[in-house]
Scaffold this motif. Structure first.
Motif, PDB file in Angstrom:
ATOM      1  N   ASN A 145       0.833  -1.197   0.000  1.00 56.95           N
ATOM      2  CA  ASN A 145       0.000   0.000   0.000  1.00 56.95           C
ATOM      3  C   ASN A 145       0.871   1.252   0.000  1.00 56.95           C
ATOM      4  O   ASN A 145       1.845   1.339   0.753  1.00 56.95           O
ATOM      5  CB  ASN A 145      -0.923   0.013   1.216  1.00 56.95           C
ATOM      6  N   GLU A 146       0.526   2.219  -0.841  1.00 58.54           N
ATOM      7  CA  GLU A 146       1.337   3.435  -0.971  1.00 58.54           C
ATOM      8  C   GLU A 146       1.539   4.155   0.365  1.00 58.54           C
ATOM      9  O   GLU A 146       2.668   4.532   0.702  1.00 58.54           O
ATOM     10  CB  GLU A 146       0.712   4.363  -2.010  1.00 58.54           C
ATOM     11  N   PRO A 147       0.477   4.379   1.162  1.00 56.07           N
ATOM     12  CA  PRO A 147       0.722   5.056   2.442  1.00 56.07           C
ATOM     13  C   PRO A 147       1.546   4.226   3.420  1.00 56.07           C
ATOM     14  O   PRO A 147       2.229   4.780   4.285  1.00 56.07           O
ATOM     15  CB  PRO A 147      -0.684   5.333   2.981  1.00 56.07           C
ATOM     16  N   SER A 148       1.504   2.897   3.288  1.00 58.59           N
ATOM     17  CA  SER A 148       2.359   2.058   4.137  1.00 58.59           C
ATOM     18  C   SER A 148       3.822   2.277   3.782  1.00 58.59           C
ATOM     19  O   SER A 148       4.686   2.378   4.667  1.00 58.59           O
ATOM     20  CB  SER A 148       1.993   0.579   3.966  1.00 58.59           C
ATOM     21  N   ALA A 149       4.098   2.357   2.477  1.00 53.18           N
ATOM     22  CA  ALA A 149       5.464   2.662   2.043  1.00 53.18           C
ATOM     23  C   ALA A 149       5.883   4.039   2.530  1.00 53.18           C
ATOM     24  O   ALA A 149       7.012   4.236   3.016  1.00 53.18           O
ATOM     25  CB  ALA A 149       5.560   2.578   0.521  1.00 53.18           C
ATOM     26  N   ALA A 150       4.969   5.008   2.430  1.00 55.38           N
ATOM     27  CA  ALA A 150       5.286   6.363   2.898  1.00 55.38           C
ATOM     28  C   ALA A 150       5.565   6.364   4.401  1.00 55.38           C
ATOM     29  O   ALA A 150       6.452   7.087   4.880  1.00 55.38           O
ATOM     30  CB  ALA A 150       4.133   7.309   2.574  1.00 55.38           C
ATOM     31  N   ALA A 151       4.823   5.558   5.156  1.00 51.01           N
ATOM     32  CA  ALA A 151       5.023   5.497   6.607  1.00 51.01           C
ATOM     33  C   ALA A 151       6.417   4.999   6.952  1.00 51.01           C
ATOM     34  O   ALA A 151       7.056   5.490   7.886  1.00 51.01           O
ATOM     35  CB  ALA A 151       3.963   4.589   7.232  1.00 51.01           C
ATOM     36  N   ILE A 152       6.906   4.015   6.190  1.00 53.10           N
ATOM     37  CA  ILE A 152       8.270   3.513   6.419  1.00 53.10           C
ATOM     38  C   ILE A 152       9.279   4.638   6.209  1.00 53.10           C
ATOM     39  O   ILE A 152      10.197   4.832   7.001  1.00 53.10           O
ATOM     40  CB  ILE A 152       8.586   2.336   5.471  1.00 53.10           C
ATOM     41  N   ALA A 153       9.080   5.398   5.136  1.00 53.42           N
ATOM     42  CA  ALA A 153      10.031   6.467   4.820  1.00 53.42           C
ATOM     43  C   ALA A 153       9.981   7.586   5.846  1.00 53.42           C
ATOM     44  O   ALA A 153      10.999   8.245   6.114  1.00 53.42           O
ATOM     45  CB  ALA A 153       9.740   7.032   3.428  1.00 53.42           C
ATOM     46  N   CYS A 154       8.804   7.810   6.457  1.00 51.37           N
ATOM     47  CA  CYS A 154       8.636   8.937   7.381  1.00 51.37           C
ATOM     48  C   CYS A 154       8.900   8.566   8.834  1.00 51.37           C
ATOM     49  O   CYS A 154       8.828   9.427   9.718  1.00 51.37           O
ATOM     50  CB  CYS A 154       7.222   9.502   7.249  1.00 51.37           C
ATOM     51  N   LYS A 155       9.165   7.299   9.095  1.00 54.46           N
ATOM     52  CA  LYS A 155       9.471   6.883  10.473  1.00 54.46           C
ATOM     53  C   LYS A 155      10.716   7.605  10.963  1.00 54.46           C
ATOM     54  O   LYS A 155      11.750   7.594  10.306  1.00 54.46           O
ATOM     55  CB  LYS A 155       9.690   5.373  10.515  1.00 54.46           C
TER      56      LYS A 155
END
Length: 582
Positions: A145-155
């Motif tokens: 999921n795109e927001p899941s990928a974004a969450a990894i990057a923003c951690k």
């Protein structure tokens, strides 16, 4: 052999890998990270993808298409000349181009591709995305999921946090509530709109231009419509850095213009903001959290560059609204880190990403109030953390019944027929005239979005299973193989010089959009360009890059006159030079 990640976007796509402990964005043939998700055919039927195809949306609209991701999972076809293509077929061309870019950059064959999708993609849309990978000749086991990928990057390293990710691209909106603790990225809830993006603002501006200039939009040709949409998109982009924009262009040799400010655009976009608000509220409600529990809103996606979007979110959420690093690349960066996790890279192998079910999974049950309208009984509710296993006991409707039809649907509607049918299973039960036969239905939904449905007949112990991966919902294995052969027979157009080809198409687009004076000025240059393409002389010109730099600067000067057609200047003719290596 390499594993790569592809952020397959509605308007732009990016390919990434994980090397030496870090995410690496991979440039395309133009040295750029963003590849427009645009596909076209040239006049000889060869494929064009990306930046070059995008230029032809105006000069050859009948041979070019974009925004096809919005139709993923449907039978909607795009007509390019005499050929027609499904959305997943068009997407496969984009994937093929990105995979070739990755092979060239990494100097290695590609073993597997991980593709990001909007969190709110349903089973058919996810299946179509996997088919696009298959048709591109790639092994695709996992969608992220795109927001899941974004969450990894923003951690943020070492910090526990709860935040909202607002992923707003050119064609889709995803909203996610994310908790981060220790080395875990936990997706609490998601919501979205797969047909809402920055393109909606382009259309609002387009409609305003038509109204202000008394243009009958229904009478516009496809080329004229694309010209006005390009002016609208350009004005929207310029408002990111300016207080006001003066839109000017030429349609049917007539000057059209409009003054645009953020305030004007905000007033025109009330319906868009109402649509944005709905998934935000849904995600917060489903997460079980209060708005006050959210510390910040992280912006992801190109449409988040708009100031009116940022201001709207600040007023709505009352929390800091922060760009997620580079908003255009955040999903790709997170996808690259996920590739590292999949590769068990020492830098990230201990990171854990949880995911959730975007839509409820249901089975049909008898409706005593209206037997003609089967009810959808929810087995796994939306936003359930994966993997999830649920077992329910059901029984036959009538005494003496010998068959039970078990259906599996996806969606939130009360009646089964209003949800998406994923599959069904017909099982035999003993003919029992004394009491109702009972069955136990178990749904098991795993992290890879594979759903296993198991049905056990209680009286006999007989078990029946149905495995739904989303793959092959529309095409059989033989049909897929046939489609694969057909699409792989289509070849990308070969260019001696990709940059020259792009500039050539740009010159044609400037000609198509210009007024009579500009067209007359550009005509001789385009004729010379076509002669150069036929003879191949451009490949032998000394200091080629320097000459193309001059040519590009010249075209930018020409393009500036499109925005100010009344002040066209008599620019000197451009010449490529006569010296060559041949």
């Amino acid at each position: 052999m390499a594993i790569i990640g592809i952020d397959l976007g509605t308007t732009n796509s990016i390919v990434t890998a994980f090397q030496n402990g870090a995410c690496v964005l991979i440039p395309n043939q133009h040295g750029e990270y963003l590849t427009p998700s645009v596909v076209g055919l040239d006049e000889r039927g060869a494929l064009l993808v990306g930046k070059l195809a995008k230029e032809r949306l105006i000069t050859a609209p009948h041979l070019t298409t974009a925004l096809f991701k919005r139709n993923m999972g449907t039978k909607t076809k795009a007509q390019l000349g005499t050929k027609s293509f499904l959305p997943e077929e068009l997407s496969s061309f984009v994937l093929r181009q990105l995979i070739e870019d990755a092979k060239r950059f990494l100097d290695a064959p590609i073993e597997e591709v991980v593709i990001s999708v909007p969190a709110y993609f349903d089973a058919k849309q996810r299946a179509a995305t996997k088919r696009a990978g298959f048709l591109a000749g790639a092994k695709v086991e996992r969608l992220v999921n795109e927001p899941s990928a974004a969450a990894i990057a923003c951690k943020q390293e070492g910090e526990d946090d709860t935040f909202l990710i607002f992923d707003f691209g050119g064609g889709t909106l995803d909203v996610s509530i994310v908790e981060v603790f220790d080395n875990v990225v936990n997706i609490c809830a998601i919501a979205g709109d797969n047909r809402l993006g920055g393109r909606e603002f382009d259309h609002v501006i387009f409609e305003a231009i038509c109204a202000e200039n008394q243009i009958d939009r229904n009478a516009l040709s496809r080329q004229e419509r694309e010209t006005l949409l390009r002016l609208a998109e350009q004005a929207k982009t310029e408002l990111q850095n300016r207080q006001e924009v003066q839109i000017k262009g030429t349609i049917q040799n007539r000057t059209v213009e409009m003054h645009l400010t953020d305030e004007t655009l905000a007033n025109l976009s009330g319906e868009i903001f109402a649509r944005i608000k709905r998934p935000i509220q849904a995600a917060i409600n489903d997460s079980g959290l209060q708005a006050s529990d959210i510390s910040r809103c992280i912006l992801v996606g190109g449409s988040c560059h708009m100031k009116i979007v940022q201001e709207f979110l600040s007023l709505l959420l009352r929390v800091p609204v922060q760009p997620g690093k580079d908003m255009d690349h955040v999903v790709a960066e997170g996808l690259g880190i996920f590739v590292g996790i999949k590769q068990r890279d020492s830098e990230v192998r201990d990171m854990v990403l949880t995911d959730i079910c975007p839509f409820s999974l249901n089975t049909g049950v008898y409706n005593a109030a209206n037997p003609n309208k089967t009810l959808a009984q929810t087995m796994i509710p939306r936003n359930s953390i994966l993997p999830r296993r649920v077992t329910e006991s059901l029984c036959t409707v009538d005494l003496g019944q010998t068959e039970i039809n078990v259906t599996v649907t996806q969606g939130e509607q009360m009646y089964e027929e209003e949800n998406t049918l994923l599959g069904s299973l017909t099982i035999r039960v003993p003919k029992n005239m004394k009491e109702h036969e009972h069955i136990e239905i178990t749904f098991y939904y795993d992290i890879n979005a594979i759903l296993v449905v198991n049905v056990r007949v209680v009286s006999t112990g007989a078990e029946h299973s149905l495995v739904l991966t989303g793959d092959g919902l529309e095409l059989s294995g033989k049909e897929l193989e046939h489609a694969l052969r057909e699409l792989q027979n289509m070849k990308f157009r070969s260019f001696h010089n990709q940059r020259f080809a792009f500039l050539q198409e740009r010159a044609k687009r400037i000609y198509a959009e210009g007024n009579t004076a500009l067209q007359a000025h550009m005509l001789q240059l385009i004729i010379e360009l076509e002669q150069l393409e036929r003879t191949g002389i451009i490949g032998g010109i000394r200091k080629q890059n320097a000459i193309l730099d001059e040519f590009e600067a010249y075209l930018e000067q020409m393009e500036a006159t499109l925005d100010n057609p009344d002040i066209f200047q008599d620019f000197s003719e451009f010449t490529f030079g006569e010296d060559s290596d041949d």
